[in-house]
Write a protein that holds these residues in place. Sequence first.
Motif, short mmCIF file in Angstrom:
data_model
loop_
_atom_site.label_atom_id
_atom_site.label_comp_id
_atom_site.label_asym_id
_atom_site.label_seq_id
_atom_site.Cartn_x
_atom_site.Cartn_y
_atom_site.Cartn_z
N ALA A 64 0.71 -1.32 -0.12
CA ALA A 64 -0.04 0.03 -0.10
C ALA A 64 0.90 1.12 -0.08
CB ALA A 64 -1.00 0.03 1.30
N GLU A 65 1.93 1.41 1.09
CA GLU A 65 2.76 2.38 0.68
C GLU A 65 3.68 2.58 -0.38
OE1 GLU A 65 4.96 3.00 4.72
OE2 GLU A 65 3.05 2.04 5.73
N LEU A 66 3.95 1.39 -1.03
CA LEU A 66 4.51 1.50 -2.46
C LEU A 66 3.78 1.93 -3.67
CD1 LEU A 66 6.99 -1.75 -1.93
CD2 LEU A 66 7.56 0.99 -1.75
N SER A 67 2.32 1.95 -3.54
CA SER A 67 1.57 2.11 -4.72
C SER A 67 1.88 3.40 -5.46
CB SER A 67 0.20 2.14 -3.88
OG SER A 67 -0.14 3.17 -3.37
N SER A 68 2.38 4.63 -4.98
CA SER A 68 2.75 5.53 -5.78
C SER A 68 3.98 5.51 -6.40
CB SER A 68 2.62 6.80 -4.81
OG SER A 68 1.40 7.18 -4.39
N LEU A 69 4.84 5.01 -5.83
CA LEU A 69 6.18 4.45 -6.48
C LEU A 69 5.94 3.38 -7.59
CD1 LEU A 69 9.22 4.37 -6.78
CD2 LEU A 69 9.38 2.85 -4.79
N LEU B 87 7.22 5.12 -16.13
CA LEU B 87 8.37 5.11 -16.37
C LEU B 87 9.23 3.83 -17.13
CD1 LEU B 87 10.29 7.06 -13.67
CD2 LEU B 87 9.62 7.87 -15.80
N GLY B 88 8.59 2.81 -17.16
CA GLY B 88 8.76 1.49 -17.57
C GLY B 88 10.00 1.02 -16.77
N VAL B 89 9.85 1.05 -15.48
CA VAL B 89 10.86 0.37 -14.57
C VAL B 89 10.33 -0.67 -13.80
CG1 VAL B 89 12.52 2.39 -14.45
CG2 VAL B 89 10.60 2.16 -12.84
N PRO B 90 11.04 -1.59 -13.38
CA PRO B 90 10.24 -2.72 -12.72
C PRO B 90 9.38 -2.13 -11.51
CG PRO B 90 12.84 -2.99 -12.90
CD PRO B 90 12.52 -1.59 -13.34
N ASP B 91 8.39 -3.08 -11.31
CA ASP B 91 7.39 -2.93 -10.62
C ASP B 91 7.80 -3.35 -8.99
OD1 ASP B 91 5.11 -3.07 -8.79
OD2 ASP B 91 3.87 -4.07 -10.35
N PRO B 92 7.81 -2.36 -8.19
CA PRO B 92 8.40 -2.66 -6.84
C PRO B 92 7.68 -3.57 -6.13
CG PRO B 92 7.54 -0.30 -6.87
CD PRO B 92 7.47 -0.99 -8.30
N VAL B 93 6.09 -3.44 -6.23
CA VAL B 93 5.09 -4.26 -5.51
C VAL B 93 5.17 -5.77 -5.95
CG1 VAL B 93 2.76 -4.57 -4.86
CG2 VAL B 93 3.54 -2.35 -5.17
N ALA B 94 5.20 -5.89 -7.13
CA ALA B 94 5.61 -7.23 -7.66
C ALA B 94 6.68 -8.07 -7.26
CB ALA B 94 5.58 -7.18 -9.21
N GLU C 178 12.25 -1.98 5.45
CA GLU C 178 13.11 -1.49 4.38
C GLU C 178 12.67 -0.86 3.17
OE1 GLU C 178 16.51 -4.05 3.71
OE2 GLU C 178 16.30 -4.72 5.84
N VAL C 179 11.89 -1.49 2.61
CA VAL C 179 11.23 -1.15 1.28
C VAL C 179 10.21 0.30 1.41
CG1 VAL C 179 11.53 -3.18 0.01
CG2 VAL C 179 9.25 -2.51 1.10
N ARG C 180 9.54 0.23 2.52
CA ARG C 180 8.67 1.60 3.12
C ARG C 180 9.68 2.71 3.10
NH1 ARG C 180 6.62 -1.37 7.36
NH2 ARG C 180 6.81 0.41 8.63
N ALA C 181 10.75 2.50 3.82
CA ALA C 181 11.86 3.70 3.90
C ALA C 181 12.43 4.01 2.61
CB ALA C 181 12.85 3.16 4.81
N ILE C 182 12.37 3.18 1.58
CA ILE C 182 13.09 3.64 0.26
C ILE C 182 11.97 4.12 -0.32
CG2 ILE C 182 13.27 2.41 -2.11
CD1 ILE C 182 14.88 0.07 -0.27
N ALA C 183 10.71 4.01 -0.39
CA ALA C 183 9.41 4.35 -0.93
C ALA C 183 9.56 5.81 -0.28
CB ALA C 183 8.20 3.89 -0.61
N ALA D 66 16.34 -0.64 -5.64
CA ALA D 66 16.86 -0.73 -4.44
C ALA D 66 15.67 -1.65 -3.81
CB ALA D 66 16.64 0.58 -3.49
N VAL D 67 14.37 -1.46 -4.03
CA VAL D 67 13.48 -2.40 -3.51
C VAL D 67 13.55 -3.87 -4.18
CG1 VAL D 67 10.86 -3.01 -3.87
CG2 VAL D 67 11.50 -0.62 -3.18
N LEU D 68 13.88 -3.87 -5.50
CA LEU D 68 14.39 -5.23 -5.90
C LEU D 68 15.56 -5.97 -5.26
CD1 LEU D 68 13.74 -4.43 -9.68
CD2 LEU D 68 12.24 -5.81 -8.08
N ARG D 69 16.47 -5.13 -5.03
CA ARG D 69 17.75 -5.70 -4.31
C ARG D 69 17.38 -6.19 -2.90
NH1 ARG D 69 21.62 -1.03 -6.83
NH2 ARG D 69 22.18 -2.17 -8.63
N THR D 70 16.70 -5.26 -2.28
CA THR D 70 16.09 -5.69 -0.68
C THR D 70 15.35 -6.89 -0.90
OG1 THR D 70 15.99 -3.23 -0.24
CG2 THR D 70 14.78 -5.03 1.05
N VAL D 71 14.41 -7.10 -1.87
CA VAL D 71 13.68 -8.28 -1.66
C VAL D 71 14.76 -9.61 -2.40
CG1 VAL D 71 11.90 -9.75 -3.06
CG2 VAL D 71 11.62 -7.26 -2.03
N SER D 72 15.52 -9.20 -3.22
CA SER D 72 16.43 -10.43 -3.74
C SER D 72 17.31 -10.75 -2.61
CB SER D 72 17.39 -9.68 -4.67
OG SER D 72 16.39 -9.76 -5.88
#
Length: 192
Positions: free
Chosen positions: A18-23, A30-37, A128-133, A162-168
């Motif tokens: 929910a907090e990443l929805s705007s990101l 911009l066609g960059v990877p979906d952080p929520v996915a 972590e991802v909420r802080a990034i967003a 950064a979200v993708l890296r955190t999740v990975s």
Amino acid sequence: MTSLAEVFEHPALTTAAAELSSLRSAAGRLGVPDPVAALRRLDCAPSAIRTSASTVDAGSLVVTSAQEEFRAGVDRAETGGSTETFGTWADTVDGQYGAAVRAAAATAALGARIATHLDELAESAATEVRAIASAASASVAAVLTGDRSAEVVSDVSTACTAVLRTVSAKVASLSSLAEELEPLTSPAVELG
């Protein structure tokens, strides 16, 4: 336009989504990877694992009771003049009961540890991802209003990466759990 909230098995990931929805919206523009996915890779249900572990633990109590009844019956049979062969067979079966109880207890304990570890991973990833967003919120807002300056595009892209890296990194840490699960891939007790 209203968007439906992403629902995950783990509530912390639902909150993070929910907090990443705007990101996510800015990333889509911009066609960059979906952080929520990316969060889907960490989705888990520790409470369900804990419930399963408790069920296995309760089952081990039933086996313990059966073992005690069996042992009492064997003791009665052996004192009644039974042959040595019966005693040997009974000791083997009693040992199998014991092995089953130990395996069930170990499985239940492992399930509880796995649930705790998954819960901690999901919680820390969500934080972590909420802080990034949050750190990228000004650039996200700018992209959503049409700003395509290099700086805001870079900030949004960097945040998504950064979200993708955190999740990975969190997913990579699950390999230690896989090693703990290895002993469970073969039967705990060979019945004879």
